[in-house]
Structure formats: C-alpha cells, structure tokens
Design a protein around this motif. Structure first.
Motif, PDB file in Angstrom:
ATOM      1  N   TRP A  78      11.349  -1.591 -11.231  1.00 10.61           N
ATOM      2  CA  TRP A  78      11.846  -0.759 -12.155  1.00 10.61           C
ATOM      3  C   TRP A  78      11.738   0.841 -11.916  1.00 10.61           C
ATOM      4  O   TRP A  78      12.496   1.491 -12.022  1.00 10.61           O
ATOM      5  CB  TRP A  78      11.539  -0.850 -13.596  1.00 10.61           C
ATOM      6  CG  TRP A  78      12.196  -0.050 -14.764  1.00 10.61           C
ATOM      7  CD1 TRP A  78      11.705   0.884 -15.618  1.00 10.61           C
ATOM      8  CD2 TRP A  78      13.695   0.145 -14.713  1.00 10.61           C
ATOM      9  NE1 TRP A  78      12.712   1.398 -16.286  1.00 10.61           N
ATOM     10  CE2 TRP A  78      13.877   0.917 -15.842  1.00 10.61           C
ATOM     11  CE3 TRP A  78      14.610  -0.646 -14.290  1.00 10.61           C
ATOM     12  CZ2 TRP A  78      15.094   1.410 -16.264  1.00 10.61           C
ATOM     13  CZ3 TRP A  78      16.042  -0.290 -14.894  1.00 10.61           C
ATOM     14  CH2 TRP A  78      16.108   0.570 -15.860  1.00 10.61           C
ATOM     15  N   GLN A  79      10.560   1.032 -11.466  1.00  8.06           N
ATOM     16  CA  GLN A  79      10.204   2.395 -11.158  1.00  8.06           C
ATOM     17  C   GLN A  79      11.056   2.923 -10.043  1.00  8.06           C
ATOM     18  O   GLN A  79      11.510   4.108 -10.236  1.00  8.06           O
ATOM     19  CB  GLN A  79       8.668   2.703 -10.901  1.00  8.06           C
ATOM     20  CG  GLN A  79       7.537   2.414 -11.834  1.00  8.06           C
ATOM     21  CD  GLN A  79       6.087   2.822 -11.488  1.00  8.06           C
ATOM     22  OE1 GLN A  79       5.934   2.751 -10.141  1.00  8.06           O
ATOM     23  NE2 GLN A  79       5.365   2.923 -12.496  1.00  8.06           N
ATOM     24  N   GLU A  80      11.284   2.224  -9.240  1.00 17.38           N
ATOM     25  CA  GLU A  80      12.279   2.631  -8.220  1.00 17.38           C
ATOM     26  C   GLU A  80      13.574   2.664  -8.583  1.00 17.38           C
ATOM     27  O   GLU A  80      14.304   3.801  -8.440  1.00 17.38           O
ATOM     28  CB  GLU A  80      12.392   1.571  -6.982  1.00 17.38           C
ATOM     29  CG  GLU A  80      13.110   1.984  -5.731  1.00 17.38           C
ATOM     30  CD  GLU A  80      13.173   0.807  -4.884  1.00 17.38           C
ATOM     31  OE1 GLU A  80      14.211   0.625  -4.059  1.00 17.38           O
ATOM     32  OE2 GLU A  80      12.222   0.050  -4.767  1.00 17.38           O
ATOM     33  N   GLN A  83      14.974   5.745 -10.971  1.00 17.60           N
ATOM     34  CA  GLN A  83      15.205   6.852 -10.158  1.00 17.60           C
ATOM     35  C   GLN A  83      16.762   7.040  -9.741  1.00 17.60           C
ATOM     36  O   GLN A  83      17.304   7.985  -9.568  1.00 17.60           O
ATOM     37  CB  GLN A  83      14.401   7.126  -8.990  1.00 17.60           C
ATOM     38  CG  GLN A  83      13.082   7.195  -9.332  1.00 17.60           C
ATOM     39  CD  GLN A  83      12.417   8.395 -10.537  1.00 17.60           C
ATOM     40  OE1 GLN A  83      12.861   9.430 -10.500  1.00 17.60           O
ATOM     41  NE2 GLN A  83      11.697   7.859 -11.214  1.00 17.60           N
TER      42      GLN A  83
END
Length: 276
Positions: A78-80, A83
């Motif tokens: 999710w962090q990727e 963005q």
C-alpha cells in the motif's frame, strides 16, 4: 532471449499497433485460464461430473480470484500504491498474489458448491491440477515483466534484470536468481504429481478419498513456495515476516491435518453438502 543459460526478457509487450497493446502477462494469464478450464472439464468427465458445471465454476473463479489476487498484493504494497493510486487497477503491469487468488477462489467455490449442491472438495480435486499448471504458465509473465526475481547470483542460469527493475539496494548487480523459473518448474512437478494421483484414484476409488488432491496441492505447492520465497528480493512483508512463507506454513498445516482426518480418522472432510 536466452544466451547459454543467461536469461533476459525481451520486454513486457508482445504486440503493439497504435492504441492496441497486447502484453505477454495478459496473454499468459488468459492462456492459463483457457487451458485450465479445458483440462478440468476433461478430468470432470473421468469423474462422471458434468463438465458444463466446471465451465460455470470457471467464471466464478475468474471473477473472484483475479480481483482478490490484485487486492491482496495492493494491500501489502500500500505504501507504494498510495503514491500512485491510478496503478491500483493496472493489473497488466503485473502485481498479483497467488495466495490472494486462492482465498478469493475458495470463497467463490464454497458459494458455487452450496448453490449447486455439490461437494466443494469434489470441485477442488478437479480444479487443483489445472491451478498448478496455470501457475506454471503464469509465472512466465513475471519473466517478461522482469519482476519476482531473486537475490543476485552468478549461477549459470542467472537472469539479467534491467536497471529500472532492480531494487535500490541492488542497482550495481546485473544478474539475479530466476525465481519465476524455479516456481514454474516446481508447479509442473506438482501438476504431474496431482495428475498421477488423480488417475491412481480412478483405479482405486475405495482407497482414495474425496479432497485428497486438494490437500496434497496445499502441501506440495507450499513446500516449494517456502524455499523459493526465501530467495526473492520483493517479498510481501508483514513486519519482519515474509507473508507468502507464513501463508504457506498455514496451508501445509491444513493439508496435513486434512489428510490425517481422511486417512487416519477415516472421516469425510467438512463440506457444504452432506457426505454421500
């Protein structure tokens, strides 16, 4: 292309003409589904199950498995994707997880089996050989996308990865373990084992219980996935744990307990229909 034992992807795109783009990844997934459905229908005939039922089930599985495989992957990355949310649905760029597909497909199969009053284990035994073969085919999509590779290596069968696809920590390395190939070969072996057991079961129906193939798949596939996952540089992580290894251990445990239940306790597996 293949230079000796050194692999290098020719690129993710098979054909492009204006707005029409055909990617290797999508073609391989579609081929795996088509081959898998055909194989499962053939196996169904040998088990005296209506092959049209398998065709109907396939629609349910595709509708459930592919979105769940993508959702599973996105959640752990999710962090990727936070963005660049526009890439969340860009499944053609790669990024699906087989464990997500198995979860989604299992839920769909349970509902389908209940509605059609057929054993979910019967369906599972007809589908898992095709699943293993489909995984073997689908893994080559990772090759064309230059993804899902392992740690750097100088082994003769090393895989060249373009700079843009290398992890930040490995930018100076050119060659990596072709883990896509390891898993593809492993899945072919699992498929061969399942097919052998299927036909052995036809000859010895009173010694081969419903659900056996499904449980053997859980164990056999997961054993290979545990060691192959340990080589990869892009594992989905949950804290310090590799998610695929944790799920694989759970699947192995379920498979072993199921086989003990069937062959040691001589009891039918819990099902959505009453045992015949």
């Amino acid at each position: 292309m293949l230079l000796g034992f050194q692999f290098q992807s020719p690129g993710p795109i098979l054909f492009e003409a204006g707005p029409l783009v055909i990617r290797w990844y999508g073609l391989l997934i579609a081929s795996a589904v088509l081959i898998g459905v055909t194989l499962s229908q053939w196996l169904a005939k040998r088990r005296h199950v209506n092959p049209e039922l398998i065709g109907d089930l396939a629609i349910w599985l595709v509708i459930a498995a592919i979105p769940c495989a993508r959702l599973y992957y996105v959640i752990f990355q999710w962090q990727e994707y936070a963005q660049r949310p526009e890439d969340i649905i860009a499944i053609w760029k790669g990024g699906i997880a087989i464990h997500g597909a198995i979860i989604g497909g299992t839920l769909a199969a349970l509902i389908f089996a209940r509605l059609n009053k057929i054993s979910v284990w019967q369906l599972g035994d007809l589908v898992v050989p095709s699943l293993a073969l489909g995984q073997a085919i689908g893994r080559w999509g990772n090759f064309f996308n230059s993804e899902a590779f392992g740690a750097p290596t100088n082994l003769p069968w090393k895989l060249y990865i373009p700079v843009n696809n290398r992890p930040v920590d490995y930018l100076t390395f050119e060659y990596f373990h072709p883990t896509f190939l390891y898993e593809s070969v492993w899945n072919v072996l699992v498929f061969t084992l399942l097919l052998y057991l299927f036909f052995w079961g036809l000859k010895h129906p009173h010694r081969f219980y419903m659900g056996t193939l499904s449980l053997v798949y859980l164990i056999a596939y997961s054993c290979g996935r545990i060691w192959i996952e340990g080589l990869r540089t892009d594992s989905l992580m949950l804290g310090p744990l590799r998610v695929a290894q944790v799920i694989s251990l759970v699947m192995i445990s379920v498979g072993i307990l199921g086989l003990v239940w069937l062959y040691r306790l001589k009891k039918p597996l819990p099902d959505v229909v009453s045992p015949q």
